[in-house]
Design a protein around this motif. Sequence first.
Motif, PDB file in Angstrom:
ATOM      1  N   MET A   7     102.315  82.349  -7.404  1.00 19.40           N
ATOM      2  CA  MET A   7     101.615  81.791  -6.350  1.00 19.40           C
ATOM      3  C   MET A   7     101.210  82.472  -5.219  1.00 19.40           C
ATOM      4  N   SER A   8     100.197  82.219  -4.638  1.00 17.88           N
ATOM      5  CA  SER A   8      99.518  83.425  -3.475  1.00 17.88           C
ATOM      6  C   SER A   8     100.439  83.219  -2.055  1.00 17.88           C
ATOM      7  N   GLN A   9     100.176  83.945  -1.537  1.00 17.99           N
ATOM      8  CA  GLN A   9     100.546  84.095  -0.273  1.00 17.99           C
ATOM      9  C   GLN A   9      99.944  84.793   0.837  1.00 17.99           C
ATOM     10  N   LEU A  10      99.642  84.315   2.002  1.00 20.22           N
ATOM     11  CA  LEU A  10      99.185  84.806   3.148  1.00 20.22           C
ATOM     12  C   LEU A  10     100.306  84.935   4.302  1.00 20.22           C
ATOM     13  N   GLU A  11     100.267  86.190   4.662  1.00 22.53           N
ATOM     14  CA  GLU A  11     101.579  86.532   5.713  1.00 22.53           C
ATOM     15  C   GLU A  11     100.962  87.351   6.884  1.00 22.53           C
ATOM     16  N   ILE A  12     101.070  86.602   7.786  1.00 29.12           N
ATOM     17  CA  ILE A  12     100.528  87.203   9.325  1.00 29.12           C
ATOM     18  C   ILE A  12     101.719  87.739   9.934  1.00 29.12           C
ATOM     19  N   LYS A  13     101.682  89.012   9.998  1.00 29.38           N
ATOM     20  CA  LYS A  13     103.038  89.706  10.620  1.00 29.38           C
ATOM     21  C   LYS A  13     102.789  90.401  11.776  1.00 29.38           C
ATOM     22  N   ASN A  14     103.733  89.677  13.114  1.00 30.33           N
ATOM     23  CA  ASN A  14     103.432  90.236  14.244  1.00 30.33           C
ATOM     24  C   ASN A  14     102.124  90.679  14.617  1.00 30.33           C
ATOM     25  N   LEU A  15     101.299  89.854  14.580  1.00 31.92           N
ATOM     26  CA  LEU A  15      99.757  90.363  14.707  1.00 31.92           C
ATOM     27  C   LEU A  15      99.495  90.155  16.272  1.00 31.92           C
ATOM     28  N   HIS A  16      98.803  91.553  16.653  1.00 36.04           N
ATOM     29  CA  HIS A  16      98.217  91.614  17.920  1.00 36.04           C
ATOM     30  C   HIS A  16      96.809  91.836  17.936  1.00 36.04           C
ATOM     31  N   VAL A  17      95.976  91.066  18.562  1.00 32.32           N
ATOM     32  CA  VAL A  17      94.620  91.305  18.743  1.00 32.32           C
ATOM     33  C   VAL A  17      93.910  91.312  20.270  1.00 32.32           C
ATOM     34  N   ALA A  18      93.036  92.234  20.210  1.00 27.22           N
ATOM     35  CA  ALA A  18      92.600  92.253  21.655  1.00 27.22           C
ATOM     36  C   ALA A  18      90.955  92.410  21.415  1.00 27.22           C
ATOM     37  N   GLU A  37      94.352  91.690  25.654  1.00 27.24           N
ATOM     38  CA  GLU A  37      95.188  91.168  24.592  1.00 27.24           C
ATOM     39  C   GLU A  37      95.148  89.622  24.401  1.00 27.24           C
ATOM     40  N   ILE A  38      94.640  89.265  23.337  1.00 24.56           N
ATOM     41  CA  ILE A  38      94.610  87.630  23.240  1.00 24.56           C
ATOM     42  C   ILE A  38      95.761  87.169  22.062  1.00 24.56           C
ATOM     43  N   VAL A  39      95.889  87.844  21.137  1.00 25.16           N
ATOM     44  CA  VAL A  39      97.067  87.173  20.316  1.00 25.16           C
ATOM     45  C   VAL A  39      98.023  88.595  20.476  1.00 25.16           C
ATOM     46  N   LYS A  40      99.252  88.009  20.609  1.00 15.27           N
ATOM     47  CA  LYS A  40     100.306  88.836  21.272  1.00 15.27           C
ATOM     48  C   LYS A  40     101.440  88.528  20.453  1.00 15.27           C
ATOM     49  N   GLY A  41     101.344  89.139  19.177  1.00 14.11           N
ATOM     50  CA  GLY A  41     102.657  89.180  18.368  1.00 14.11           C
ATOM     51  C   GLY A  41     102.847  87.911  17.537  1.00 14.11           C
ATOM     52  N   LEU A  42     101.835  87.288  16.726  1.00 10.93           N
ATOM     53  CA  LEU A  42     101.998  86.272  15.941  1.00 10.93           C
ATOM     54  C   LEU A  42     102.553  86.312  14.586  1.00 10.93           C
ATOM     55  N   THR A  46      95.396  95.543  16.992  1.00 11.67           N
ATOM     56  CA  THR A  46      96.200  96.578  18.006  1.00 11.67           C
ATOM     57  C   THR A  46      97.672  96.401  17.265  1.00 11.67           C
ATOM     58  N   GLY A  47      97.818  95.810  16.420  1.00  7.64           N
ATOM     59  CA  GLY A  47      99.500  95.871  15.941  1.00  7.64           C
ATOM     60  C   GLY A  47      99.583  94.722  14.862  1.00  7.64           C
ATOM     61  N   GLY A  48     100.571  94.889  14.106  1.00  4.44           N
ATOM     62  CA  GLY A  48     101.124  94.120  13.012  1.00  4.44           C
ATOM     63  C   GLY A  48      99.872  93.996  11.928  1.00  4.44           C
ATOM     64  N   ASP A  49     100.087  93.227  10.880  1.00  2.00           N
ATOM     65  CA  ASP A  49      99.363  93.173   9.621  1.00  2.00           C
ATOM     66  C   ASP A  49      99.055  91.928   9.086  1.00  2.00           C
TER      67      ASP A  49
END
Length: 251
Positions: A1-12, A17-22, A58-61
């Motif tokens: 089974m597939s998986q998409l994992e968004i890990k503590n993502l930060h996006v600027a 900074e718009i996405v702050k640890g999602l 800017t952070g996370g994966d």
Amino acid sequence: MSQLEIKNLHVAIGEKEIVKGLSLVIGGGEVHAVMGPNGTGKSTLAKAIAGHPDYTITGGDVLLDGHSVLAMEPDERARSGLFLAFQYPSEIPGVSIANFLRAAQQARMAEGEELDASAYYKRLYSKMDLLKIDRKFTSRSVNDGFSGGEKKRCEILQMAMLEPKFALMDETDSGLDIDALRIVAEGVNTLRGPGLGVLLITHYQRLLNYIVPDFVHVMWDGRIVKSGDKDLALELEAKGYDWVKKELVTA
Ligand code: ADP
Ligand code: MG
């Protein structure tokens, strides 16, 4: 089974900074709805995952089946199974849908490999039949002069042809009347299954009457602040987003 994992993502975007640890994990075949007020970073999240160059991580994966996609170009991300349906799809005058999809398909093949035209059309028409789309549709230029509903149908047809593991659908319902909304929902429900996970971004609960999600998340100021099942969407509809805000302040 597939998986998409968004890990503590930060996006600027630029310096901001718009996405702050999602963080969010989507299993294969699951439909997750992300809801939230305008300007909270929902589109930013989707575009950053797809690899839009204006959005800096800017952070996370972001891990697809355990592998980070962040070093990949957008086309590599698409080839490895990610698909982004745009909130505002671009118009491409002079390029027919049939040729556009053919080029997209060809681009996914190994170098030197040639797409078989008759097999391609057979597949295209079977997907169109599945989605109940008129054959005449594919001779029109991509999104050129399309109604809101036609643009979204075009996105769904692309999704059907590319068979992604995960589709990020950004406000696929925006600007649609109720009939168009039903058509889009029917398309997604037809494609829904163990092979397709969906991140369904929506501002309104309305779409979720037609595409019933497995999980609902509330996004606020760049983070997910509340998660639940489909009933959370109904609660939001009844109480508005201010209720979540108040809960945050008192928590
Ligand atoms: P949502 O989709 O939740 O409405 P967006 O991700 O579109 O939110 O926007 C989040 C914030 O980022 C907003 O303040 C918006 O003005 C800003 N923003 C989005 N895209 C850009 C851009 N390309 N350049 C500058 N600011 C942007
Ligand atoms: Mg948006």
